[in-house]
Design an enzyme around this catalytic site. Structure first.
Site, PDB file in Angstrom:
ATOM      1  N   TYR A  59       0.816  -1.371  -0.041  1.00 44.85           N
ATOM      2  CA  TYR A  59       0.041  -0.077   0.034  1.00 44.85           C
ATOM      3  C   TYR A  59       0.988   1.294   0.060  1.00 44.85           C
ATOM      4  CZ  TYR A  59      -3.631  -3.477   1.532  1.00 44.85           C
ATOM      5  OH  TYR A  59      -4.643  -4.278   1.442  1.00 44.85           O
ATOM      6  N   GLU A  61      -3.326 -18.221   1.058  1.00 42.29           N
ATOM      7  CA  GLU A  61      -4.681 -17.931   1.449  1.00 42.29           C
ATOM      8  C   GLU A  61      -5.674 -17.792   0.531  1.00 42.29           C
ATOM      9  OE1 GLU A  61      -4.892 -13.782   3.397  1.00 42.29           O
ATOM     10  OE2 GLU A  61      -2.671 -14.629   3.731  1.00 42.29           O
TER      11      GLU A  61
END
Length: 317
Positions: A225, A279
């Site tokens: 980010y 995941e």
């Protein structure tokens, strides 16, 4: 558009759509950006949209606001773990993405790993540590058994929050203390030395894979980010057969946790060329520069078309 899709599209145009975003999780800032982008994309497509920050607006207001359908843009706890999904089902309000079980299992990194292992899907060796369940002796044993280097992950956080790598007992102890600030259960995963990929899922389709490259030790929160040095490759330069295998594996992992509608599966490839599932994300980041929109763009969908397709999928589940 087929006639069925056209009728569903007309139905959605007559509905009042709430984009739920913000909330109280550790991923609030990411969620605020995702929600705003999604609302903009839906409005561009001509939908009647209202943005609702669940930190300040109770869910019961959805009824008084006469909301017909919800687009979930809440990342992390409370929005991605089945809690919100259960509340919306109780209220009889349809929503985007996975149901209660799929959301809960996908969010829980420990249960996801156990499911991958039970389904004979490739995933790195791991161990689970409880908050009051370790000492220096056990940490040394765990570190040795997992190859001498591990990733430490809070069981129920996203966006790499609370994650760290450890090579020594001291590093592992410190990483666990940090992770226990987010969760009472922590996953230790054997270090995977190789590139990281992600595959966006839209309905029953796996979109083009993305290869992420960062000069940092791993693809952490800053790399995701804040960094300007992270590189995203889509097309990802895999051979056709390798990408096909990666897509099939990602769909199997997505289905194994009961995920529905849309999401993203993160995978690494070891130095020996073996795929290792990390995941399943059921509410991944959705700013216009996030990974799912990047893959969708290569697939042929702009951002507004992508959020429209996700909304359409909420009718079919």
């Amino acid at each position: 558009m087929t006639s069925d899709i056209s009728s569903e599209f007309v139905q959605l145009k007559q509905e009042k759509i709430a984009v739920l975003y913000g909330g109280n999780s550790a991923e609030r800032e990411v969620s605020l950006n995702s929600g705003q982008a999604i609302a903009n994309g839906l409005e561009q497509a001509g939908f009647d949209v209202v943005l609702i920050d669940t930190k300040f607006v109770p869910l019961t207001d959805l009824v008084s606001k006469e909301i017909d359908r919800v687009f979930i843009a809440l990342h992390g706890r409370g929005g991605e773990d089945g809690c919100l999904q259960g509340a919306l089902e109780y209220m009889g309000i349809p929503y985007t993405g996975s149901n209660v079980l799929g959301s809960s299992l996908s969010m829980d990194k420990v249960r996801s790993k156990q499911i991958f292992k039970a389904c004979d899907l490739p995933t790195a060796p791991f161990a689970v540590v409880g908050k009051n369940d370790f000492d220096d002796l056990s940490l040394k044993t765990l570190l040795t058994e997992l190859g001498g280097r591990v990733m430490v992950k809070p069981a129920n956080e996203g966006s790499s929050i609370g994650m760290a790598q450890a090579r020594t007992v001291e590093q592992l102890r410190n990483a666990l203390i940090e992770a226990f600030g987010f969760d009472d259960e922590v996953l230790l995963e054997a270090w995977i030395d190789g590139p990281e990929y992600t595959v966006a899922i839209l309905g029953d389709k796996a979109l083009p894979a993305i290869h992420m490259e960062t000069p940092r030790e791993f693809y952490d929160y800053e790399a995701k980010y804040q960094s300007t040095s992270t590189q995203y490759h889509c097309p990802c330069s895999l051979s056709d057969s390798d990408e096909s295998e990666l897509k099939k594996l990602s769909l199997k992992a997505f289905n194994a946790t009961g995920a529905k509608g849309w999401g993203r599966v993160d995978v690494m490839r070891s130095s020996r060329g073996e795929w290792q599932i990390l995941e399943v994300n059921t509410v991944p980041g959705m700013t216009e520069t996030s990974l799912v929109p990047k893959a969708a763009n290569v697939y042929g969908l702009n951002f507004s078309e992508l959020v429209t397709q996700i909304l359409l999928l909420s009718i079919k589940k």
